[in-house]
Scaffold this active site. Structure first.
Site, PDB file in Angstrom:
ATOM      1  N   ASP A 160      39.406 -23.069 -26.238  1.00 23.89           N
ATOM      2  CA  ASP A 160      38.224 -23.818 -26.669  1.00 23.89           C
ATOM      3  C   ASP A 160      36.955 -23.088 -26.205  1.00 23.89           C
ATOM      4  OD1 ASP A 160      38.180 -24.401 -23.953  1.00 23.89           O
ATOM      5  OD2 ASP A 160      38.448 -26.572 -24.207  1.00 23.89           O
TER       6      ASP A 160
ATOM      7  N   ARG B  81      37.735 -26.860 -13.401  1.00 18.65           N
ATOM      8  CA  ARG B  81      37.512 -28.223 -13.897  1.00 18.65           C
ATOM      9  C   ARG B  81      38.801 -28.784 -14.522  1.00 18.65           C
ATOM     10  NH1 ARG B  81      32.767 -29.421 -16.707  1.00 18.65           N
ATOM     11  NH2 ARG B  81      33.072 -31.493 -17.494  1.00 18.65           N
TER      12      ARG B  81
ATOM     13  N   LEU C 198      41.361 -23.621 -21.616  1.00 18.78           N
ATOM     14  CA  LEU C 198      40.829 -24.951 -21.951  1.00 18.78           C
ATOM     15  C   LEU C 198      39.827 -25.354 -20.888  1.00 18.78           C
ATOM     16  CD1 LEU C 198      43.934 -27.277 -22.522  1.00 18.78           C
ATOM     17  CD2 LEU C 198      42.227 -26.651 -24.246  1.00 18.78           C
ATOM     18  N   HIS C 199      38.609 -25.690 -21.288  1.00 19.76           N
ATOM     19  CA  HIS C 199      37.698 -26.216 -20.267  1.00 19.76           C
ATOM     20  C   HIS C 199      36.605 -27.122 -20.829  1.00 19.76           C
ATOM     21  CE1 HIS C 199      35.154 -23.013 -21.776  1.00 19.76           C
ATOM     22  NE2 HIS C 199      34.136 -23.602 -21.187  1.00 19.76           N
ATOM     23  N   ARG C 200      36.503 -27.247 -22.167  1.00 21.21           N
ATOM     24  CA  ARG C 200      35.429 -28.094 -22.719  1.00 21.21           C
ATOM     25  C   ARG C 200      35.606 -29.530 -22.252  1.00 21.21           C
ATOM     26  NH1 ARG C 200      31.790 -25.202 -24.068  1.00 21.21           N
ATOM     27  NH2 ARG C 200      32.576 -23.282 -24.934  1.00 21.21           N
TER      28      ARG C 200
END
Ligand code: UD1
Length: 366
Positions: free
Chosen positions: A287, A240, A205-207
């Site tokens: 994602d 992030r 997950l990073h969006r």
């Protein structure tokens, strides 16, 4: 033909590697300079990929680091202009859709240098996504548009690109997967992490749209933690995302060690390590863009936590399904993916030879 290739962020490296290898094998015909912008700079986000993929370290690292979109883009443009002016390339090759891709393409064109875009024509049609802006801007000015599938070619024709600028070559990232599949299997990551092949999931997950809003991120982790009651979920955490989870106080959703179920966070993994895991996963939750394509080739069901994708072929022909970010749809998507017995097709020309087709086009233009 003097070629300058530009990479900057993690997803660029596996797309560039097969082409860089072929260019390096012919130094007289294709003098080559590999420039890393330094958009990604942690060893686990960058350096480890050069080791894994057996490509030489970049000739130049611009060390631009992270920042706002304008900061990253601007810094790349300012730093790469003198490098281009000194090397005097006949062609600049850019990959994918990160900020470094667009920044390098604009800089090259303003120096009157031809630009080739590898992975041209992908469109999510979602202009709130920074990568979509990067794709549109890069393709608008690129001279050679190398596409991964026929849908991308149709997108480019619809936007008015001349047919003779578009070259359907296949997927360079899949060249890398094909080349390193055996090496990845030999890593036996499941043994190392105490996982049962076919009995665990992977999660990335990073969006910004998923991780920068506290309620959205909480909903996602809540829904995925329910799957975690049934099987371990290996979660290599992007820097992030790690920051956001800490900022929003969501660490309670993480845990689990050894063979335990639950969401098990680990540091970002190397290319071979993560490929090794995805090869034997029951399910991938993501994602990312690239993982949608890799799981399609591996035949592993993929649940994509986005409303749209610039890679619709992975849904039409592969193992991918789009579920967005709502907990209800994530739960339903996971259940369907676990129940479904699909017979995915490998998309046309995702065969491990895409970089050779790029070389054939460059050869013709030389
Ligand atoms: C970038 C790409 C995205 C790609 C992703 C893969 C753009 C617009 N986005 O997003 O398309 O899917 O890479 O990883 O180019 N950070 C570190 N160490 C690093 C890199 C980043 O700590 O080596 C942290 C920094 O706090 C940074 C944040 O991660 O601010 C985000 O990095 P950034 O390069 O801005 O974008 P990504 O989210 O990684």
């Amino acid at each position: 033909m003097r070629v300058l290739s530009v990479v900057g962020a993690r997803p660029n490296f596996m797309k560039a590697a097969p082409l860089v290898r072929l260019l390096h094998a012919r130094p007289n015909e294709f003098p080559h300079l590999l420039v890393h912008t330094g958009q990604h700079y942690d060893a686990r986000m960058s350096e480890s990929f050069f080791d894994d993929l057996k490509i030489p370290a970049p000739d130049v690292n611009l060390e631009v680091g992270s920042g706002s979109h304008a900061e990253t883009t601007g810094r790349v443009m300012i730093a790469i202009e003198p490098v281009m002016a000194e090397f005097r390339p006949d062609l600049v090759v850019v990959f994918g859709d990160v900020n470094s891709t667009m920044a390098a393409a604009i800089t090259a064109k303003k120096l009157n240098v031809a630009v080739a875009h590898v992975e041209a024509g992908l469109r999510s049609l979602d202009r709130s996504m920074p990568e979509e802006i990067n794709r549109l801007c890069t393709d608008a000015i690129a001279d050679l548009l190398f596409t991964t599938d026929r849908i991308a070619g149709e997108n480019l024709l619809r936007e008015g690109h001349p047919a003779d600028h578009i070259h359907f070559v296949g997927n360079l990232m899949i060249d890398t997967l094909v080349a390193f599949r055996d090496a990845a299997a030999a890593m036996r990551m499941t043994d190392r992490l105490g996982l049962v092949p076919g009995g665990f999931a992977t999660l990335t997950l990073h969006r910004p749209s998923n991780v920068d809003d506290a309620d959205t991120l909480r909903g996602i982790l809540e829904a995925i933690a329910e799957l975690g009651a049934e099987m371990p979920i290996l979660f290599p955490v992007h820097p992030r995302t790690r920051k956001r989870i800490a900022d929003f106080g969501l660490d309670r959703f993480l845990g689990g060690e050894g063979r335990e179920n639950g969401i098990r966070p680990v540091e970002p993994l190397g290319y071979l390590e993560f490929l090794s895991l995805n090869m034997s996963a029951r399910l991938a939750l993501t994602d990312s863009g690239g993982i949608q394509e890799e799981t399609t080739v591996l035949g592993v069901p993929c649940v994509t936590l986005r409303k749209n994708t610039e890679r619709p072929i992975t849904v039409l022909e592969g193992t991918n399904r789009l579920v967005g970010s709502s907990p209800k749809r994530i739960r339903a998507g996971i259940a369907e993916a676990l129940a479904g017995a699909s017979t995915p097709r490998r998309p046309e020309l995702w065969d491990g030879h895409a970089a050779e087709r790029v070389m054939a086009v460059l050869e013709r233009d030389r």
